[in-house]
Design an enzyme around this catalytic site. Structure first.
Site, PDB file in Angstrom:
ATOM      1  CD  GLU A   1      -2.937  -1.024   1.901  1.00 55.00           C
ATOM      2  OE1 GLU A   1      -2.996  -0.477   3.188  1.00 55.00           O
ATOM      3  OE2 GLU A   1      -3.910  -1.888   2.073  1.00 55.00           O
TER       4      GLU A   1
ATOM      5  CD  GLU B   1      -3.985  -5.920   3.042  1.00 56.29           C
ATOM      6  OE1 GLU B   1      -4.812  -5.228   3.467  1.00 56.29           O
ATOM      7  OE2 GLU B   1      -2.892  -5.502   3.044  1.00 56.29           O
TER       8      GLU B   1
END
Length: 500
Positions: free
Chosen positions: A173, A291
């Site tokens: 991320e 995710e």
């Protein structure tokens, strides 16, 4: 009763299911590691401190691959803190989650747990505070056979044979302002490219996952993915994506989360295809959806700098399980591009398995649809034609009342239908046609439904919500009528009488 026309043909396929579609995720976050997979003082701990009850549940889920060690934790983590004698390892502040990391579990311990749990590791390298050289050092430590500094250190630490880790994530991320060492797409692309070069020079056999957008709601999506792939296209094998869903008060919008996931995947795939065309590349870029889950992102007040505090411990309801099943169907529908996925996470932290420190473990409601699709959704995904009534949602527009996917397993000559009925008012009759498979017979129909959509499982009532057997017809034929109860998750397994 409203009817749904459902047609599956052996000649119309989306693609083969990669077993890594049923992967998961363990981060040094909350109680995922400590009192999750690892609790040396637990009555069921093995000689290495791992909870055997948790390992058995993980094996039951048939999880083939697990991402580790993060997550946000990754971008401030020095992997060398977690190797060598445990009593000599440093205790560090984890700035990502404002906790204290004792480093009792590191790369070598995780590899022991993975081997015992029949799991392939998906390791991630720190590209926040970490460097490309350090990423290469970690590959050398894990994969090089010996006679170098890092590989000999692994041997000195008691691991003569290489860990042989084949899948690696280039950071986590990195587009997010919450991330330690956040980078622009341009800067991340350059840094990740250099890390990829070094890592593959150390071990040319590894597969690499580039860090894609952390959410479809990021203002940089999908431009981030385009820029990153323009730097990395020929150096990596997958682009990652992350997406979470929660009930914000509108049940229909929540049930329709599968439509959002579908659009998200299509956007990422089309962005990757644009870069492929621009680069004149023959290579197809695949997606690692590393995710995903239902996650209620509520704020929990905790003391700073605790060790393994109870962070992100959602207790999932029947409604959550229904939505979760719909998301799993979407992943199956995109097996031609989504080759890996990681349910985030595996134990305690937004997870299907929940433990009590020193006590038992129980299966959350989302455990069951994951178990069903992981165990019975192998083989080939069919491009099923579905004509179903629709409902209107505020967030997703018009969506079908039935979200479903069908798989064919040639090993046992069975079909599996996974189906979510989103209707709050109506049972639906599935008019299922399987002419190309010859005569078929229902061998199992399991349903998750109930009068209370918000009922959960807990330590006092661990089996409150679980699948139950539904009445099935003993008749066989090329066309079957299958009832889907209102607001229900269904798994229907069919035996084909003629081997294809």
């Amino acid at each position: 009763m409203k009817r749904v026309t459902y047609f599956a043909d052996k000649n119309y396929k989306v693609g083969e299911v990669d077993p890594n579609l049923f992967g998961s995720f363990i981060e040094h976050l909350g109680r995922a590691v400590y009192t999750g997979i690892y609790e040396p003082d637990h009555p069921l701990a093995d000689e290495d401190g791992f909870r055997k009850d948790v390992m058995e549940l993980v094996k039951e889920l048939n999880v083939p691959i697990v991402r580790y060690p993060g997550g946000n934790f990754l971008s401030g983590y020095d992997w060398t803190d977690g190797i060598g004698p445990i009593d000599k390892r440093p205790t560090r502040l984890d700035l990502a989650w404002r906790t204290t990391e004792p480093n009792e579990v590191g790369i070598d311990e995780f590899m022991k747990w993975a081997n015992k749990s029949n799991i392939e590791p998906m390791l991630a390298v720190n590209l926040g505070t970490g460097t490309p050289k350090e990423a290469g050092n970690l590959v050398e430590y894990c994969n090089h056979p010996g006679n170098t500094y890092w590989s000999d250190l692994r041997i000195k630490n008691g691991h003569k044979d290489p860990h042989n880790v084949k899948v690696w994530c280039l950071g986590n991320e990195m587009d997010g302002p919450w991330q330690i060492g956040q980078l622009s797409a341009e800067d991340y692309g350059k840094k990740a490219r250099e890390a990829a070069k070094i890592m593959k020079w150390v071990d040319p056999t590894i597969k690499l996952v580039a860090c894609g957008s952390s959410s479809a709601e990021m203002p940089t999506f999908p431009e981030w993915d385009r820029v990153v792939l323009e730097h990395l296209y020929e150096h990596v094998d997958y682009i990652s994506c992350h997406r979470y869903y929660e009930n914000l008060g509108n049940v229909n919008d929540f049930l329709g989360s599968f439509a959002d996931m579908d659009n998200f995947i299509k956007t990422i795939a089309s962005t990757a295809d644009y870069v492929q065309a621009k680069n004149r590349s023959k290579k197809k870029m695949y997606i690692s959806f590393d995710e995903w889950n239902v996650w209620y992102q509520k704020k929990v007040e905790l003391k700073d700098w605790e060790i393994a505090p109870p962070i992100l411990e959602d207790n999932y309801s029947l409604l959550d399980a229904l939505v979760f099943g719909g998301l799993m169907c979407t992943l199956l529908q995109h097996v031609d591009r989504v080759k890996m996925a990681s349910l985030a996470q595996l134990v305690n932290v937004i997870a299907p398995i929940f433990t009590q420190k020193g006590g038992p473990a129980f299966k959350q409601t989302i455990f069951y649809p994951f178990f069903q699709v992981s165990n019975y959704g192998r083989g080939e995904v069919l491009n099923t034609l579905v004509d179903a009534p629709t409902m209107e949602t505020n967030k997703h527009g018009e969506i079908p009342l039935v979200q479903s996917s069908t798989t064919y397993n040639p090993e046992d000559n069975t079909l599996s239908i996974f189906a979510l009925n989103c209707s709050e008012d109506d049972d639906l009759l599935l008019d299922a046609q399987f002419r190309s498979f010859g005569s078929v017979k229902i061998i199992d129909h399991l349903v998750m439904d109930g009068p209370d959509l918000y009922a959960t499982n807990n330590f006092d009532s661990p089996d409150n919500i679980k699948p139950k057997k539904y009445d099935i017809s003993s008749e066989a034929g090329e066309q079957l009528e299958i009832k889907l109860p209102k607001m229900s998750w269904n798994m229907i397994r069919l035996q084909c009488e003629t081997k294809l």
